[in-house]
Scaffold this active site. Sequence first.
Site, mmCIF file in Angstrom:
data_model
loop_
_atom_site.group_PDB
_atom_site.id
_atom_site.type_symbol
_atom_site.label_atom_id
_atom_site.label_comp_id
_atom_site.label_asym_id
_atom_site.label_seq_id
_atom_site.Cartn_x
_atom_site.Cartn_y
_atom_site.Cartn_z
ATOM 1 N N TYR A 157 -16.780 -1.690 -7.630
ATOM 2 C CA TYR A 157 -16.418 -0.831 -6.495
ATOM 3 C C TYR A 157 -16.572 -1.604 -5.183
ATOM 4 O O TYR A 157 -15.680 -1.612 -4.335
ATOM 5 C CB TYR A 157 -17.315 0.407 -6.508
ATOM 6 C CG TYR A 157 -17.002 1.420 -5.434
ATOM 7 C CD1 TYR A 157 -15.885 2.256 -5.534
ATOM 8 C CD2 TYR A 157 -17.821 1.567 -4.316
ATOM 9 C CE1 TYR A 157 -15.602 3.191 -4.550
ATOM 10 C CE2 TYR A 157 -17.548 2.502 -3.330
ATOM 11 C CZ TYR A 157 -16.443 3.315 -3.451
ATOM 12 O OH TYR A 157 -16.159 4.245 -2.474
ATOM 13 N N LYS A 161 -13.657 -2.772 -2.477
ATOM 14 C CA LYS A 161 -13.641 -2.290 -1.090
ATOM 15 C C LYS A 161 -13.732 -3.455 -0.097
ATOM 16 O O LYS A 161 -13.136 -3.402 0.981
ATOM 17 C CB LYS A 161 -14.771 -1.274 -0.871
ATOM 18 C CG LYS A 161 -14.615 0.020 -1.689
ATOM 19 C CD LYS A 161 -13.351 0.794 -1.311
ATOM 20 C CE LYS A 161 -13.298 2.173 -1.953
ATOM 21 N NZ LYS A 161 -12.095 2.936 -1.585
HETATM 22 P P1 NAI Z 1 -12.631 11.959 -5.077
HETATM 23 O O1 NAI Z 1 -12.961 11.435 -6.414
HETATM 24 O O2 NAI Z 1 -12.956 13.385 -4.748
HETATM 25 O O3 NAI Z 1 -11.114 11.701 -4.706
HETATM 26 C C1 NAI Z 1 -10.412 10.577 -5.143
HETATM 27 C C2 NAI Z 1 -8.950 10.945 -5.261
HETATM 28 O O4 NAI Z 1 -8.239 9.801 -5.736
HETATM 29 C C3 NAI Z 1 -8.714 12.078 -6.251
HETATM 30 O O5 NAI Z 1 -7.856 13.042 -5.679
HETATM 31 C C4 NAI Z 1 -8.036 11.377 -7.430
HETATM 32 O O6 NAI Z 1 -7.111 12.209 -8.114
HETATM 33 C C5 NAI Z 1 -7.348 10.219 -6.740
HETATM 34 N N1 NAI Z 1 -7.039 9.133 -7.661
HETATM 35 C C6 NAI Z 1 -7.858 8.531 -8.558
HETATM 36 N N2 NAI Z 1 -7.196 7.608 -9.262
HETATM 37 C C7 NAI Z 1 -5.921 7.611 -8.787
HETATM 38 C C8 NAI Z 1 -4.752 6.889 -9.102
HETATM 39 N N3 NAI Z 1 -4.758 5.957 -10.064
HETATM 40 N N4 NAI Z 1 -3.600 7.152 -8.417
HETATM 41 C C9 NAI Z 1 -3.573 8.094 -7.445
HETATM 42 N N5 NAI Z 1 -4.662 8.823 -7.104
HETATM 43 C C10 NAI Z 1 -5.810 8.577 -7.760
HETATM 44 O O7 NAI Z 1 -13.400 10.991 -4.050
HETATM 45 P P2 NAI Z 1 -13.630 11.072 -2.470
HETATM 46 O O8 NAI Z 1 -15.081 11.089 -2.263
HETATM 47 O O9 NAI Z 1 -12.786 12.094 -1.832
HETATM 48 O O10 NAI Z 1 -13.134 9.594 -2.052
HETATM 49 C C11 NAI Z 1 -11.894 9.325 -1.417
HETATM 50 C C12 NAI Z 1 -11.902 7.871 -0.966
HETATM 51 O O11 NAI Z 1 -12.991 7.652 -0.067
HETATM 52 C C13 NAI Z 1 -12.087 6.859 -2.120
HETATM 53 O O12 NAI Z 1 -11.296 5.722 -1.883
HETATM 54 C C14 NAI Z 1 -13.560 6.533 -2.029
HETATM 55 O O13 NAI Z 1 -13.836 5.272 -2.570
HETATM 56 C C15 NAI Z 1 -13.775 6.566 -0.527
HETATM 57 N N6 NAI Z 1 -15.161 6.751 -0.121
HETATM 58 C C16 NAI Z 1 -15.865 7.893 -0.462
HETATM 59 C C17 NAI Z 1 -17.172 8.050 -0.047
HETATM 60 C C18 NAI Z 1 -17.982 9.270 -0.366
HETATM 61 O O14 NAI Z 1 -19.189 9.285 -0.073
HETATM 62 N N7 NAI Z 1 -17.415 10.328 -0.928
HETATM 63 C C19 NAI Z 1 -17.839 7.002 0.727
HETATM 64 C C20 NAI Z 1 -17.015 5.853 1.041
HETATM 65 C C21 NAI Z 1 -15.725 5.753 0.622
#
Ligand code: NAI
Length: 249
Positions: A157, A161
């Site tokens: 991860y 990033k």
């Molecule tokens: P989440 O797991 O709720 O959302 C991730 C989304 O990406 C989901 O809607 C999923 O369907 C989609 N996804 C996964 N694989 C996919 C693919 N192959 N093609 C298209 N869509 C795909 O996670 P969250 O927390 O909303 O994270 C969103 C972004 O923010 C991610 O990139 C995550 O790494 C980043 N992030 C999140 C943090 C947190 O604390 N929640 C902190 C720092 C970064």
Amino acid sequence: MNKDLVGQIAVVTGAARGIGQAIAVALASRGAKIFANTPVTQLSCTETIQACRNAGGDAEEIVFDVSDSAAVDGGFEAIAAKAGKIDILVNNAGISRDGLLIRFKDEDWKRTLAVNLDGAFYCVRAASKVMIKARYGRIVNIASVVGQMGNAGQVAYVSSKSALIGLTKTVARELASRNITANAIAPGFIETDMTLALDEKVRAEHMKGIPLGRYGQAAEVASLVSFLVGPDSAYITGQVVGINGGMYM
Ligand code: NAI
């Protein structure tokens, strides 16, 4: 509500829930038409689309897995054919497969890089072809504070990033002459399904490292994205903007 994105077309990957959903709604509320992406095998964007409409905007679903190069090209061609342009791309889709280095499996390494890094590359490449013709574009990549700091137990991860930050800076340099900006956002711990599921002890441990003493909200990340894709940020490119409660300075 500020309607400074009226008439603009925005693609948000991984928009079915969490931060991606909040970003879609924030951009829709400012007037952008949203193409809300989800991969075939996972959640639908019905809830996101409804929320965008409730916010006074418009949205439709576009299905592709960001790690599938041909599917991404097809998806962006379909959007360009339908909308005539793509003003904004937010690479939000991401996964996290965690584990200690010495036991980390090849398949988990490859899948994490395939979604988080290859996916962003495919989407930027496809969208920028359309943006270059229009001589306008705003790209925001959702990285992570751990891509800046490193984090034990998250080798794939974190690597994905960190690399996304390098990709952002290169895209910014390459496309600046076409009036296209590219920036990365590096969120800290944000309250989503993922972090809410954490054990109380783990959350308490996290709080010790966050000067502001709380997790961030998805809506706060979405506000930052709205700024970076809007008219007030035209002179900002190639930056990594932290939104982390002070946990990394
Ligand atoms: P989440 O797991 O709720 O959302 C991730 C989304 O990406 C989901 O809607 C999923 O369907 C989609 N996804 C996964 N694989 C996919 C693919 N192959 N093609 C298209 N869509 C795909 O996670 P969250 O927390 O909303 O994270 C969103 C972004 O923010 C991610 O990139 C995550 O790494 C980043 N992030 C999140 C943090 C947190 O604390 N929640 C902190 C720092 C970064």
